[in-house]
Design an enzyme around this catalytic site. Sequence first.
Site, mmCIF file in Angstrom:
data_model
loop_
_atom_site.group_PDB
_atom_site.id
_atom_site.type_symbol
_atom_site.label_atom_id
_atom_site.label_comp_id
_atom_site.label_asym_id
_atom_site.label_seq_id
_atom_site.Cartn_x
_atom_site.Cartn_y
_atom_site.Cartn_z
ATOM 1 N N ASP A 124 0.825 -1.209 0.000
ATOM 2 C CA ASP A 124 0.000 0.000 0.000
ATOM 3 C C ASP A 124 0.855 1.252 0.000
ATOM 4 O O ASP A 124 1.458 1.606 1.014
ATOM 5 C CB ASP A 124 -0.909 -0.032 1.225
ATOM 6 C CG ASP A 124 -1.823 1.177 1.313
ATOM 7 O OD1 ASP A 124 -2.017 1.850 0.285
ATOM 8 O OD2 ASP A 124 -2.349 1.438 2.408
ATOM 9 N N ASP A 307 -2.180 5.757 -5.517
ATOM 10 C CA ASP A 307 -2.325 4.878 -4.352
ATOM 11 C C ASP A 307 -2.608 3.449 -4.795
ATOM 12 O O ASP A 307 -3.680 3.148 -5.311
ATOM 13 C CB ASP A 307 -3.463 5.400 -3.473
ATOM 14 C CG ASP A 307 -3.580 4.660 -2.152
ATOM 15 O OD1 ASP A 307 -2.855 3.668 -1.952
ATOM 16 O OD2 ASP A 307 -4.402 5.075 -1.321
#
Length: 474
Positions: A124, A307
């Site tokens: 992430d 992201d």
Amino acid sequence: MHLLQCLLSTISLASTVTAFVPYSFNLEVSTEGPPSNDVARRFVPWKLLLDDSYNNHGSSSNGVSLTLDLKKFPVRRDNKYKVVLADEPTTPNTAALNQEGLDYSYFATVRVGSQGQQMWLVLDTGGPNTWVFGSDCTTVACQRHETFGEAASKSLKLLPLNWAVGYGTGLVSGVLGTDSLSLAGLDVNMTFGLAKNASTDFESYPVDGILGLGRSANSNFNTPSFMETVATQRLLKSNIIGFSFSRNSDGARDGAANFGDLDTTRFTGDIVYTNTTGDSNNWRIPLDDASVNGTPCRFVNKTAVIDTGTSYAMLPPKDATVLHNLIPGAVTTSHGQNFTLPCNSTAVVQVSFSGLSYNISPKDYVGPAYGSACLSTIVGQALYGDDVWLLGDVFLKNVYSVFDYDNHRIGFANRSVPIASPTTTVAAAANPSATDGAGSTLTGSMAVHTGSASIVSRFVHWPFIFALLCMVLV
């Protein structure tokens, strides 16, 4: 977070917006809030607001449930998840990026502790913090996943500090510990969270935790992040990560994250870089513009957070409306928050950085069917204010992306055309061996991740949207 707060009994895990939740809930989410630099990491699931006929109790005026039956997927049976395992990479310092078969989430196998316990973690870039489900956790969500604790590692050192992460309907919280993590041939000793409590948000989701690859050097524990530790130990010649996300409909199991160097087989042309902007918490870069079928949207002074932990693209509602107005047949619902469009749309949607435009394929921006149309995976949500976009896997599946920690920049090139892989359904053995990699024991495209508890099989409604973050620091 200030140092004093890190010494308190509860530590908030993250300070950047990201999206990552398997369920949708009937939550009221503001789409027009001002940006904030003082937010703690929170995964906030929300429901689609299709039109004004829906009331605040999750049903329409005709009594129809607000929950959309987008796609039912048997994600768990006897504590097992069905996933699509990526082919084991042959290049050095490269991790296979698996997914659940819906292009909804991507995760890698990370070995944790002295015995090298295999756990599935999301890689992430939305935040620098890392956590796994702890063996002391007794909630159903933890029982449905691999857990980690002192019995699994002689080298684990627990710390007298707690952490908590807020969700829309509950929390994930636990203690901090220090131990080894091994990923893509990188062995790192670092501090991370062990969850002792977890809400229902993770009950039907395959991952056992999150590996934070955010831009910040330190996590919100005030300890070095994974990549900061890698840099300090000089494990790589360059502190970069290249991501290549698979698209399940292409039939290729080629998802991968390579550390330290570019994988030139995964892209065509040159990598073009854009320097990051804003604070060090986000991988945020200036956005030139977007276009549909060659017609520019004429956005100005926009930036985009890139992201890997977010499934869809989230734009401020006004920007999302402008873009969808250029897609033939697109219809705005929910005051610019959600959109429908023709399921056979061929509109060429592009976003531009540093003078170059990159496609977002209809395979990615056209979502599940809803009535006679389909839902758009480009959503109107102003997570950081009116001028910041959040671009997740809907965009990233179309490019090879490079996150350069040394030079604080992000690079893109067009992905190479994937080659379909043969598919075979296999099952993973319970408690996979610490000496057998996922590629060596699980060679097919469909595999099963097995834990220690037995859970009754059930189907779940997978949500349409990943989620956001909003918990304000105390």
